[in-house]
Motif scaffolding. Structure first.
Motif, short mmCIF file in Angstrom:
data_model
loop_
_atom_site.label_atom_id
_atom_site.label_comp_id
_atom_site.label_asym_id
_atom_site.label_seq_id
_atom_site.Cartn_x
_atom_site.Cartn_y
_atom_site.Cartn_z
N HIS A 134 62.72 37.87 14.07
CA HIS A 134 62.02 37.38 15.26
C HIS A 134 61.09 36.21 14.94
CE1 HIS A 134 60.56 37.42 19.28
NE2 HIS A 134 59.38 37.94 19.00
N TYR A 135 60.45 36.27 13.77
CA TYR A 135 59.52 35.22 13.34
C TYR A 135 59.97 34.68 11.98
CZ TYR A 135 56.35 37.00 16.95
OH TYR A 135 55.79 37.39 18.13
N PRO A 136 61.08 33.94 11.93
CA PRO A 136 61.64 33.51 10.64
C PRO A 136 60.73 32.56 9.86
CG PRO A 136 62.76 32.41 12.46
CD PRO A 136 61.90 33.49 13.07
N HIS A 137 59.82 31.87 10.55
CA HIS A 137 58.99 30.88 9.87
C HIS A 137 57.60 31.41 9.52
CE1 HIS A 137 62.11 28.01 10.71
NE2 HIS A 137 62.00 28.20 12.01
N TYR A 138 57.32 32.65 9.95
CA TYR A 138 55.99 33.20 9.64
C TYR A 138 55.99 33.80 8.25
CZ TYR A 138 51.91 36.19 9.57
OH TYR A 138 50.74 36.81 9.21
N ARG A 139 55.00 33.42 7.47
CA ARG A 139 54.81 34.00 6.15
C ARG A 139 53.35 34.37 6.00
NH1 ARG A 139 59.36 33.95 6.74
NH2 ARG A 139 61.06 33.25 5.40
N MET A 140 53.10 35.64 5.74
CA MET A 140 51.73 36.09 5.55
C MET A 140 51.24 35.62 4.19
SD MET A 140 50.19 39.92 5.93
CE MET A 140 48.43 40.22 5.81
N GLY A 141 49.99 35.18 4.14
CA GLY A 141 49.40 34.76 2.88
C GLY A 141 48.87 35.95 2.11
N LYS A 142 47.69 35.83 1.57
CA LYS A 142 47.10 36.88 0.75
C LYS A 142 46.72 38.09 1.60
CE LYS A 142 43.19 37.77 -2.34
NZ LYS A 142 42.65 38.90 -1.56
N SER A 143 47.24 39.26 1.24
CA SER A 143 46.83 40.47 1.95
C SER A 143 45.43 40.86 1.51
CB SER A 143 47.82 41.60 1.67
OG SER A 143 47.84 41.91 0.29
N HIS A 144 44.80 41.72 2.31
CA HIS A 144 43.42 42.13 2.08
C HIS A 144 42.47 40.93 2.14
CE1 HIS A 144 44.47 46.26 1.31
NE2 HIS A 144 45.39 45.86 0.46
N ASN A 145 42.85 39.98 2.97
CA ASN A 145 41.96 38.92 3.41
C ASN A 145 41.85 39.09 4.92
OD1 ASN A 145 41.79 36.14 4.84
ND2 ASN A 145 40.91 35.76 2.83
N ALA A 146 40.63 39.21 5.44
CA ALA A 146 40.47 39.59 6.84
C ALA A 146 41.16 38.62 7.79
CB ALA A 146 38.98 39.71 7.18
N MET A 147 41.11 37.33 7.51
CA MET A 147 41.74 36.36 8.40
C MET A 147 43.25 36.53 8.40
SD MET A 147 39.55 32.83 7.84
CE MET A 147 40.52 31.98 9.10
N GLU A 148 43.85 36.66 7.23
CA GLU A 148 45.30 36.84 7.14
C GLU A 148 45.72 38.14 7.82
OE1 GLU A 148 47.61 34.93 6.13
OE2 GLU A 148 46.72 33.44 4.80
N ASP A 149 44.94 39.21 7.63
CA ASP A 149 45.32 40.50 8.17
C ASP A 149 45.15 40.56 9.69
OD1 ASP A 149 45.93 41.24 5.63
OD2 ASP A 149 44.32 42.70 5.39
N ALA A 150 44.08 39.95 10.21
CA ALA A 150 43.90 39.92 11.67
C ALA A 150 45.01 39.10 12.32
CB ALA A 150 42.53 39.33 12.01
N TRP A 151 45.35 37.98 11.72
CA TRP A 151 46.43 37.14 12.26
C TRP A 151 47.77 37.88 12.18
CZ3 TRP A 151 45.90 32.19 14.30
CH2 TRP A 151 47.09 31.50 14.56
N GLY A 152 48.04 38.52 11.04
CA GLY A 152 49.27 39.27 10.90
C GLY A 152 49.37 40.42 11.88
N CYS A 153 48.24 41.06 12.16
CA CYS A 153 48.19 42.14 13.14
C CYS A 153 48.56 41.62 14.52
CB CYS A 153 46.79 42.76 13.14
SG CYS A 153 46.59 44.11 14.30
N MET A 154 48.05 40.45 14.88
CA MET A 154 48.38 39.85 16.17
C MET A 154 49.89 39.55 16.25
SD MET A 154 47.45 36.06 17.58
CE MET A 154 48.48 35.41 16.27
N VAL A 155 50.44 38.97 15.19
CA VAL A 155 51.87 38.65 15.16
C VAL A 155 52.70 39.92 15.34
CG1 VAL A 155 53.75 37.86 13.66
CG2 VAL A 155 51.61 36.57 13.76
#
Length: 211
Positions: A134-155
């Motif tokens: 569904h999101y072929p171009h989305y790549r999560m960066g560093k986990s356990h970083n609040a910004m990355e995790d909040a954004w990933g949660c939204m996705v």
């Protein structure tokens, strides 16, 4: 209808009674950041075990605001909103004192229910084949970083919404064969738009009135 805010916190440990927030990130469902900051704890000078996981050192937070100093901003953000997070009970346990008519939405539970996948880490959920398709171009960066995790949660929550809409529409289509409606579009991202279409309304009319 209440609007969602997607939240993640990094902490000095796992116990909300004794541990403290050291990073917080909040974005809305349109991917606008509402708050992103390190947080200076008041009772901890170090947190070696947690630092090995989240990479946040005492030096990184020494000039950051305290959680108490963010109270008014957090109350304003959470007031009359839906607090959405992955494993939301954990994040909410550190922030619930700022809630005012706030509901809690656990994206992890929703993902497990929709996909029938077992409990897994956020990074693993975002890397499942259905989400990657569904999101072929989305790549999560560093986990356990609040910004990355909040954004990933939204996705992930947006994926769950699209998947739920597709499933609902497909079930309706299976009941509507006499009116000759075609199959639901394969592209899951078209689910919401299809639900607004003339075809979808025709399906509802058939189910309600048999014509």
């Amino acid at each position: 209808m209440k609007e969602k805010c997607y939240v993640d916190v990094e902490t000095t440990g796992l116990d909300p009674k004794t541990d403290e927030v050291i990073q917080i990130a909040i974005c809305d469902s349109a991917a606008n950041w509402e708050l992103c900051t390190y947080v200076r704890p008041l009772r901890h000078a170090s947190w070696e075990e947690a630092q090995m996981i989240n990479g946040i050192s005492p030096e990184m937070v020494k000039d950051a605001p305290t959680l108490d100093s963010l109270e008014n901003e957090l109350r304003s953000i959470f007031r009359d909103r839906i607090f959405a997070a992955y494993n939301a009970q954990f994040d909410a346990s550190f922030l619930c004192r700022f809630f005012e008519n706030t509901d809690i939405h656990d994206v992890m539970t929703r993902f497990m229910s929709i996909t029938q996948n077992p409990r897994m880490k956020l990074t693993d959920a975002l890397n499942t084949p259905e989400v990657r398709q569904h999101y072929p171009h989305y790549r999560m960066g560093k986990s356990h970083n609040a910004m990355e995790d909040a954004w990933g949660c939204m996705v992930l929550d947006l994926y769950c919404g699209a998947a739920a809409a597709k499933e609902t529409a497909s079930e309706l289509l299976s009941l509507s064969e006499p009116i000759g409606i075609g199959s639901f579009p394969d592209d899951i991202s078209a689910a919401a738009e299809f639900a607004k279409s003339h075809e979808f309304n025709a399906i509802l009319d058939y189910i309600k009135h048999g014509k």
